[in-house]
Design an enzyme around this catalytic site. Structure first.
Site, PDB file in Angstrom:
ATOM      1  N   TYR A  16       4.088   7.042  14.843  1.00 50.11           N
ATOM      2  CA  TYR A  16       2.791   6.354  14.704  1.00 50.11           C
ATOM      3  C   TYR A  16       1.650   7.343  14.935  1.00 50.11           C
ATOM      4  CZ  TYR A  16      -0.886   2.858  15.255  1.00 50.11           C
ATOM      5  OH  TYR A  16      -2.035   2.116  15.100  1.00 50.11           O
ATOM      6  N   VAL A  72       0.808  -1.236   0.000  1.00 52.73           N
ATOM      7  CA  VAL A  72       0.000   0.000   0.000  1.00 52.73           C
ATOM      8  C   VAL A  72       0.834   1.275   0.000  1.00 52.73           C
ATOM      9  CG1 VAL A  72      -2.046  -1.035   1.066  1.00 52.73           C
ATOM     10  CG2 VAL A  72      -0.263  -0.018   2.531  1.00 52.73           C
ATOM     11  N   ALA A 110       1.692  10.581  14.640  1.00 52.43           N
ATOM     12  CA  ALA A 110       1.649  11.550  13.533  1.00 52.43           C
ATOM     13  C   ALA A 110       0.998  10.919  12.301  1.00 52.43           C
ATOM     14  CB  ALA A 110       3.068  12.022  13.207  1.00 52.43           C
TER      15      ALA A 110
HETATM   16  N1  LIG Z   1      -4.162  -3.546  17.158  1.00 55.00           N
HETATM   17  C1  LIG Z   1      -4.330  -2.358  17.734  1.00 55.00           C
HETATM   18  O1  LIG Z   1      -4.296  -2.222  18.965  1.00 55.00           O
HETATM   19  C2  LIG Z   1      -4.624  -1.140  16.877  1.00 55.00           C
HETATM   20  C3  LIG Z   1      -5.106   0.012  17.525  1.00 55.00           C
HETATM   21  C4  LIG Z   1      -5.411   1.128  16.756  1.00 55.00           C
HETATM   22  C5  LIG Z   1      -5.245   1.100  15.387  1.00 55.00           C
HETATM   23  N2  LIG Z   1      -4.770  -0.019  14.774  1.00 55.00           N
HETATM   24  C6  LIG Z   1      -4.644   0.004  13.312  1.00 55.00           C
HETATM   25  O2  LIG Z   1      -5.514  -0.969  12.775  1.00 55.00           O
HETATM   26  C7  LIG Z   1      -5.018  -1.426  11.505  1.00 55.00           C
HETATM   27  C8  LIG Z   1      -5.033  -2.961  11.471  1.00 55.00           C
HETATM   28  O3  LIG Z   1      -4.174  -3.434  12.480  1.00 55.00           O
HETATM   29  P1  LIG Z   1      -4.270  -4.896  13.136  1.00 55.00           P
HETATM   30  O4  LIG Z   1      -4.212  -4.705  14.595  1.00 55.00           O
HETATM   31  O5  LIG Z   1      -5.380  -5.657  12.521  1.00 55.00           O
HETATM   32  O6  LIG Z   1      -2.829  -5.452  12.695  1.00 55.00           O
HETATM   33  P2  LIG Z   1      -2.304  -6.789  12.025  1.00 55.00           P
HETATM   34  O7  LIG Z   1      -0.833  -6.708  12.170  1.00 55.00           O
HETATM   35  O8  LIG Z   1      -3.035  -7.964  12.556  1.00 55.00           O
HETATM   36  O9  LIG Z   1      -2.698  -6.587  10.478  1.00 55.00           O
HETATM   37  C9  LIG Z   1      -2.062  -5.656   9.658  1.00 55.00           C
HETATM   38  C10 LIG Z   1      -2.044  -6.210   8.236  1.00 55.00           C
HETATM   39  O10 LIG Z   1      -1.488  -5.201   7.359  1.00 55.00           O
HETATM   40  C11 LIG Z   1      -0.639  -5.851   6.427  1.00 55.00           C
HETATM   41  N3  LIG Z   1       0.353  -4.907   5.908  1.00 55.00           N
HETATM   42  C12 LIG Z   1       1.401  -4.354   6.573  1.00 55.00           C
HETATM   43  N4  LIG Z   1       2.107  -3.564   5.750  1.00 55.00           N
HETATM   44  C13 LIG Z   1       1.500  -3.610   4.530  1.00 55.00           C
HETATM   45  C14 LIG Z   1       1.754  -3.001   3.271  1.00 55.00           C
HETATM   46  N5  LIG Z   1       2.807  -2.184   3.082  1.00 55.00           N
HETATM   47  N6  LIG Z   1       0.920  -3.260   2.240  1.00 55.00           N
HETATM   48  C15 LIG Z   1      -0.145  -4.088   2.415  1.00 55.00           C
HETATM   49  N7  LIG Z   1      -0.432  -4.706   3.574  1.00 55.00           N
HETATM   50  C16 LIG Z   1       0.379  -4.464   4.632  1.00 55.00           C
HETATM   51  C17 LIG Z   1       0.004  -6.985   7.231  1.00 55.00           C
HETATM   52  O11 LIG Z   1       0.542  -7.987   6.383  1.00 55.00           O
HETATM   53  C18 LIG Z   1      -1.182  -7.461   8.080  1.00 55.00           C
HETATM   54  O12 LIG Z   1      -1.904  -8.494   7.416  1.00 55.00           O
HETATM   55  C19 LIG Z   1      -3.636  -0.801  11.349  1.00 55.00           C
HETATM   56  O13 LIG Z   1      -3.717   0.322  10.496  1.00 55.00           O
HETATM   57  C20 LIG Z   1      -3.290  -0.367  12.769  1.00 55.00           C
HETATM   58  O14 LIG Z   1      -2.384   0.715  12.785  1.00 55.00           O
HETATM   59  C21 LIG Z   1      -4.452  -1.143  15.490  1.00 55.00           C
END
Ligand SMILES: NC(=O)c1ccc[n+]([C@@H]2O[C@H](COP(=O)([O-])OP(=O)(O)OC[C@H]3O[C@@H](n4cnc5c(N)ncnc54)[C@H](O)[C@@H]3O)[C@@H](O)[C@H]2O)c1
Length: 255
Positions: A155, A63, A157
């Protein structure tokens, strides 16, 4: 079914909340393009969907790369004839890093994956949505965009920029019937959560309790399915008058 005949692209759908949204959307009748840099994980999500008679395809994407995102969007548009929904969920975490120790490459990587990606998917999908005179864009930001924590500088930011970009796109695209919203998850029970814990030693479950659960007023971690339910609301006709909204799904952590 809330999403009958809808075509949805979900990035980061190989894992965590992206996978939960893909399963939920397929269950509601959408055809889901499961897009992830980890193609094996994306294929696994597709198998889970197909096992329940849902419709999905796995597509590899980085992405943060313009050509890769352009290819993803064009592949789905050519195959399905339209794009109704895009969810920007792919993201990277940051381990606690004092600002003076943060490398320029780390800053660039986090901003490219977490923020530039939202620009890129909009850049390439909006022309299709404008032609259709409708579309929904949803981005997964973070409660860290409102309640910054020490050592999560890049993060925070990256996610703050997603929140403001959401509002900027909402006002720009409203005349074309395109709605743009975001979700701020609180600490969510996924692979990523452990990667935020400073000095990740000892029992992960105990650390989750000490670091996160104790900071959530409702007293429970957010589950990926909680995010999927809010995403379903924001991407379906249930929210047809909602745009420019940032919905906190955080158990009260942001208060
Ligand atoms: N888990 C938390 O506590 C939390 C809290 C707030 C926000 N978020 C946000 O939620 C979203 C999902 O996170 P999650 O907890 O499900 O994490 P996760 O690590 O389970 O899933 C993230 C997915 O993104 C994919 N990914 C990473 N870099 C990529 C790239 N360059 N191109 C395409 N795919 C890519 C990974 O392969 C993975 O499958 C993220 O944007 C994260 O910042 C997570």
């Amino acid at each position: 079914m809330l999403l009958q005949n809808q075509i949805a692209i979900i990035t980061g759908a190989g894992s965590g909340m992206g996978r939960a949204m893909a399963l939920s959307f397929a269950n509601e009748g959408a055809t889901v393009a499961v897009a992830d840099i980890n193609i094996e994980a994306a294929a696994e999500t597709v198998s889970l969907i197909q096992a329940k008679n849902g419709m999905a395809i796995a597509i590899g994407v980085d992405v943060s790369n313009a050509q890769s995102v352009k290819k993803l969007i064009n592949t789905v548009a050519e195959r399905e004839g339209k794009i109704d929904i895009i969810i920007n969920c792919a993201g990277l975490p940051q381990a606690f890093t004092p600002i003076e120790d943060l490398e320029e490459e780390q800053w660039d990587r986090l901003l490219n994956v977490n923020t530039k990606s939202v620009f890129l998917t909009a850049k390439y999908a909006v022309p299709f949505m404008k032609k259709q005179k409708q579309g929904v864009i949803l981005s997964i930001s973070s409660i860290a965009s409102e309640r910054a924590r020490p050592g999560l500088n890049a993060y925070c930011a990256s996610k703050g920029a997603v929140a403001v970009l959401t509002k900027a796109l909402a006002i720009e695209l409203a005349p074309f019937g395109i709605r743009v919203n975001a979700i701020n998850p609180g600490p969510t029970n996924t692979e990523m959560l452990g990667k935020f814990i400073p000095d990740h030693e000892g029992e992960l479950e105990q650390q989750k309790q000490e670091v996160f659960i104790s900071s959530i007023p409702l007293g429970k971690l957010i589950e990926p399915e909680d995010i999927a339910q809010s995403a379903l609301y924001l991407c379906s006709p249930l929210s047809e008058k909602v745009t420019g909204t940032i919905l906190n799904v955080d158990g009260g952590r942001g208060i």
